[in-house]
Write a protein that holds these residues in place. Structure first.
Motif, mmCIF file in Angstrom:
data_model
loop_
_atom_site.group_PDB
_atom_site.id
_atom_site.type_symbol
_atom_site.label_atom_id
_atom_site.label_comp_id
_atom_site.label_asym_id
_atom_site.label_seq_id
_atom_site.Cartn_x
_atom_site.Cartn_y
_atom_site.Cartn_z
ATOM 1 N N SER A 172 29.735 7.882 -9.864
ATOM 2 C CA SER A 172 29.526 6.844 -10.882
ATOM 3 C C SER A 172 28.141 6.959 -11.508
ATOM 4 O O SER A 172 27.969 6.752 -12.719
ATOM 5 C CB SER A 172 29.708 5.455 -10.270
ATOM 6 O OG SER A 172 31.078 5.168 -10.049
ATOM 7 N N THR B 56 28.548 10.306 -13.794
ATOM 8 C CA THR B 56 29.592 10.301 -14.823
ATOM 9 C C THR B 56 29.492 9.091 -15.727
ATOM 10 O O THR B 56 30.119 9.051 -16.785
ATOM 11 C CB THR B 56 31.006 10.309 -14.205
ATOM 12 O OG1 THR B 56 31.230 9.076 -13.506
ATOM 13 C CG2 THR B 56 31.210 11.482 -13.266
ATOM 14 N N GLU C 212 33.850 6.510 -23.438
ATOM 15 C CA GLU C 212 34.551 6.010 -22.259
ATOM 16 C C GLU C 212 33.609 5.604 -21.136
ATOM 17 O O GLU C 212 34.042 5.033 -20.131
ATOM 18 C CB GLU C 212 35.538 7.069 -21.744
ATOM 19 C CG GLU C 212 34.883 8.307 -21.137
ATOM 20 C CD GLU C 212 34.594 9.397 -22.154
ATOM 21 O OE1 GLU C 212 34.347 10.545 -21.744
ATOM 22 O OE2 GLU C 212 34.608 9.101 -23.366
ATOM 23 N N TRP C 213 32.315 5.866 -21.290
ATOM 24 C CA TRP C 213 31.376 5.504 -20.233
ATOM 25 C C TRP C 213 31.316 3.988 -20.069
ATOM 26 O O TRP C 213 31.321 3.231 -21.040
ATOM 27 C CB TRP C 213 29.989 6.053 -20.549
ATOM 28 C CG TRP C 213 29.810 7.502 -20.170
ATOM 29 C CD1 TRP C 213 30.786 8.375 -19.790
ATOM 30 C CD2 TRP C 213 28.582 8.214 -20.139
ATOM 31 N NE1 TRP C 213 30.239 9.606 -19.524
ATOM 32 C CE2 TRP C 213 28.888 9.538 -19.722
ATOM 33 C CE3 TRP C 213 27.262 7.889 -20.410
ATOM 34 C CZ2 TRP C 213 27.907 10.523 -19.589
ATOM 35 C CZ3 TRP C 213 26.282 8.863 -20.282
ATOM 36 C CH2 TRP C 213 26.597 10.166 -19.860
ATOM 37 N N ASP C 214 31.227 3.576 -18.803
ATOM 38 C CA ASP C 214 31.054 2.161 -18.486
ATOM 39 C C ASP C 214 29.581 1.774 -18.417
ATOM 40 O O ASP C 214 29.245 0.595 -18.470
ATOM 41 C CB ASP C 214 31.735 1.835 -17.143
ATOM 42 C CG ASP C 214 33.232 2.091 -17.187
ATOM 43 O OD1 ASP C 214 33.894 1.543 -18.086
ATOM 44 O OD2 ASP C 214 33.742 2.842 -16.339
ATOM 45 N N THR D 121 30.749 6.217 -15.171
ATOM 46 C CA THR D 121 31.996 5.452 -15.173
ATOM 47 C C THR D 121 32.282 4.850 -13.799
ATOM 48 O O THR D 121 31.725 5.275 -12.779
ATOM 49 C CB THR D 121 33.194 6.334 -15.573
ATOM 50 O OG1 THR D 121 33.337 7.405 -14.635
ATOM 51 C CG2 THR D 121 33.002 6.917 -16.959
ATOM 52 N N CYS D 122 33.192 3.899 -13.793
ATOM 53 C CA CYS D 122 33.649 3.278 -12.557
ATOM 54 C C CYS D 122 34.625 4.214 -11.835
ATOM 55 O O CYS D 122 35.200 5.120 -12.451
ATOM 56 C CB CYS D 122 34.336 1.944 -12.860
ATOM 57 S SG CYS D 122 33.264 0.724 -13.680
ATOM 58 N N GLY E 200 36.015 13.258 -16.036
ATOM 59 C CA GLY E 200 35.202 12.750 -17.135
ATOM 60 C C GLY E 200 34.001 13.620 -17.423
ATOM 61 O O GLY E 200 33.637 14.516 -16.656
ATOM 62 N N LYS F 193 37.972 5.461 -13.251
ATOM 63 C CA LYS F 193 38.013 6.525 -14.243
ATOM 64 C C LYS F 193 37.680 7.896 -13.641
ATOM 65 O O LYS F 193 38.337 8.887 -13.965
ATOM 66 C CB LYS F 193 37.052 6.213 -15.401
ATOM 67 C CG LYS F 193 37.477 5.027 -16.250
ATOM 68 C CD LYS F 193 36.490 4.763 -17.378
ATOM 69 C CE LYS F 193 36.909 3.556 -18.207
ATOM 70 N NZ LYS F 193 35.923 3.241 -19.272
ATOM 71 N N HIS F 194 36.643 7.950 -12.790
ATOM 72 C CA HIS F 194 36.286 9.275 -12.257
ATOM 73 C C HIS F 194 37.120 9.655 -11.039
ATOM 74 O O HIS F 194 37.132 10.828 -10.645
ATOM 75 C CB HIS F 194 34.791 9.380 -11.973
ATOM 76 C CG HIS F 194 34.266 8.493 -10.872
ATOM 77 N ND1 HIS F 194 34.649 8.616 -9.548
ATOM 78 C CD2 HIS F 194 33.334 7.503 -10.893
ATOM 79 C CE1 HIS F 194 33.994 7.739 -8.813
ATOM 80 N NE2 HIS F 194 33.197 7.033 -9.602
ATOM 81 N N CYS G 179 31.887 -2.914 -12.935
ATOM 82 C CA CYS G 179 33.279 -2.521 -12.711
ATOM 83 C C CYS G 179 34.179 -3.703 -12.391
ATOM 84 O O CYS G 179 35.328 -3.506 -11.956
ATOM 85 C CB CYS G 179 33.348 -1.474 -11.598
ATOM 86 S SG CYS G 179 32.433 0.039 -11.991
#
Length: 337
Positions: free
Chosen positions: A111, A114, A313-315, A116-117, A137, A120-121, A335
Motif C-alpha cells: 500500500s 502502490t 486509481e490511487w487511493d 492503493t488499498c 497496479g 486493489k493491490h 481504506c
C-alpha cells in the motif's frame, strides 16, 4: 386678376418661403460635456496588476524512503532515535499516521508503494510466495523507472520483492535473517553502496525491530535497543548522502509498515495501526502536520515531489501541507476501516 396671373403669384410666394427655410442657420446643440456639471472627484484609474515572478522551487533529485519495521511512534523517543528526532525537527511529521488492514509487513509496504488499498493491490499475504506474483497496479517504482530514474530497494525481508516487479528496480537486494541463510552483508552496508552508486528513488527497510518485537514484545527493552542501533545506521546513511553531495537535493521519508502490541500485530488496534511519518528535504515546511496521513499517501507524495503523474486509481493523496500548501480538505480518507 386672371387665373394664370394668380397662379404665378402664388408660385413666387412659395419659392420665397422655401428659400427662407433653406438659408436659416441650423440649430446646433451645445457639446454634451458643456452641459454637465464637472465632477469634484477625478475618474478612478485602474490599478495595474503586479507582475508575479514565480520563485523556482528547489529540485528534488533523490528520494530516500526508510522504513523501520514495526516501529510504533512512541518508540522513537523511548529508544532515543536521535537521527529520526533530528529529522522531525528539520522537517514535517505526524505521530498519528495510519497503516492498512491487515497491519502486516508485505501488505503495508504494498500500500505504501502502490498508493492503493489492499482491495486493489491484492497483496494480503505476508510470506514470500513467488507463485502469487506481485502487487497489482502501477507503483511509485514503476513511475520513476519509466521516467528514466535509477531505482533501488534494499530490504531485510525477501517477501518485499513481491511489492514491485523486477523490471521496475535497477537494483534489488535483501538480507533476511528469517531465512536461516548466513548473509555476508547487511542492509546498511548494501544501502551505503547504493548511495555511492547514485539513485533517484531508493527504499531501505530495517527489519530487526519487528523481529525483536515478536521475540520479546513491543516496547520491550530489547526492541528499543534494536531501534536505537538501527537509528545509528540511519545516521550513517544521512552522512553518506552528505559525503556524496546528495543531501541538499534529497527528500527523505521515514515511516513504518505497522506497530504492534504484546508480541504480535496485524489487528486494527491503535497500537498496530498507528505509525510515524516524517518527511524532510527541499520544499518541506517544518512542523507537526494536521493532515491525517495514510500509508498510501507516501507514494502520492513522492510522485508529487518528483513531478510524476498520479494514477487516477490511487487511493493515496500527496501530503500538500508538508510543502507549505493549504491543507487539502477534499483528500481521500483511507481504506474505510
Amino acid at each position: 386678376m386672371t387665373r394664370q396671373t394668380w397662379l404665378l403669384t402664388l408660385l413666387a410666394i412659395l419659392l420665397q418661403s422655401c428659400g427662407s427655410f433653406a438659408s436659416a442657420p441650423p440649430i446646433v446643440a451645445p457639446p454634451l460635456m458643456a452641459t454637465l456639471t464637472p465632477s469634484l472627484t477625478p475618474p478612478p484609474t485602474e490599478t495595474p496588476i503586479p507582475t508575479i515572478t514565480p520563485t523556482p522551487l528547489p529540485n528534488v533529485d533523490h528520494v530516500l524512503i526508510v522504513t523501520f519495521d514495526g516501529l510504533r511512534p512512541d518508540a522513537i523517543a523511548k529508544a532515543n532515535m536521535v537521527n529520526v528526532m533530528a529529522l522531525m525537527q528539520s522537517g514535517a511529521y505526524t505521530l498519528n499516521a495510519q497503516t492498512i488492514m491487515p497491519s502486516l509487513t508485505l501488505p503495508a509496504h504494498a500500500s505504501m508503494l502502490t498508493g492503493t488499498c489492499p482491495a486493489k493491490h491484492i497483496a494480503r499475504w505476508n510470506e514470500y510466495v513467488p507463485q502469487n506474483g506481485f502487487a497489482l497496479g502501477v507503483d511509485i517504482f514503476d513511475l520513476a523507472h519509466a521516467a528514466g530514474m535509477r531505482t533501488a530497494m534494499v530490504v531485510g525481508k525477501e517477501k518485499l520483492r513481491q511489492v514491485t516487479e523486477p523490471g521496475s528496480t535497477d537494483y534489488f537486494e535483501f538480507v533476511d535473517k528469517t531465512d536461516k541463510v548466513k548473509d555476508t552483508s547487511s542492509v546498511l552496508r548494501l544501502a551505503l553502496n547504493q548511495v555511492s552508486a547514485g539513485f533517484n528513488l531508493m527504499l531501505v527497510h530495517f527489519p530487526e525491530g519487528d523481529l525483536e518485537g515478536h521475540a520479546n514484545g513491543w516496547m520491550s527493552r530489547e526492541q528499543l535497543e534494536v531501534y536505537a542501533r538501527e537509528d545509528k545506521g540511519f545516521g550513517q546513511l544521512l552522512q553518506a548522502l552528505k559525503d556524496n553531495g546528495m543531501y541538499e537535493s534529497a527528500l527523505i521519508i521515514v515511516t513504518s509498515d505497522h506497530g504492534g502490541h504484546e508480541t504480535t500485530h496485524g489487528t486494527d488496534l491503535p497500537e498496530d495501526m498507528t505509525i510515524p511519518w516524517v518527511i524532510s528535504g527541499p520544499r518541506i515546511a517544518p512542523g507537526e502536520l494536521s493532515t491525517q496521513v495514510q500509508i498510501m499517501d507516501t507514494a502520492a507524495t513522492i510522485a508529487f515531489a518528483l513531478g510524476l503523474p498520479l494514477p487516477p486509481e490511487w487511493d493515496g493523496t500527496p501530503v500538500y501541507e508538508a510543502f507549505g500548501m493549504p491543507v487539502d480538505e477534499f483528500r481521500k480518507s483511507g481504506c474505510g476501516y
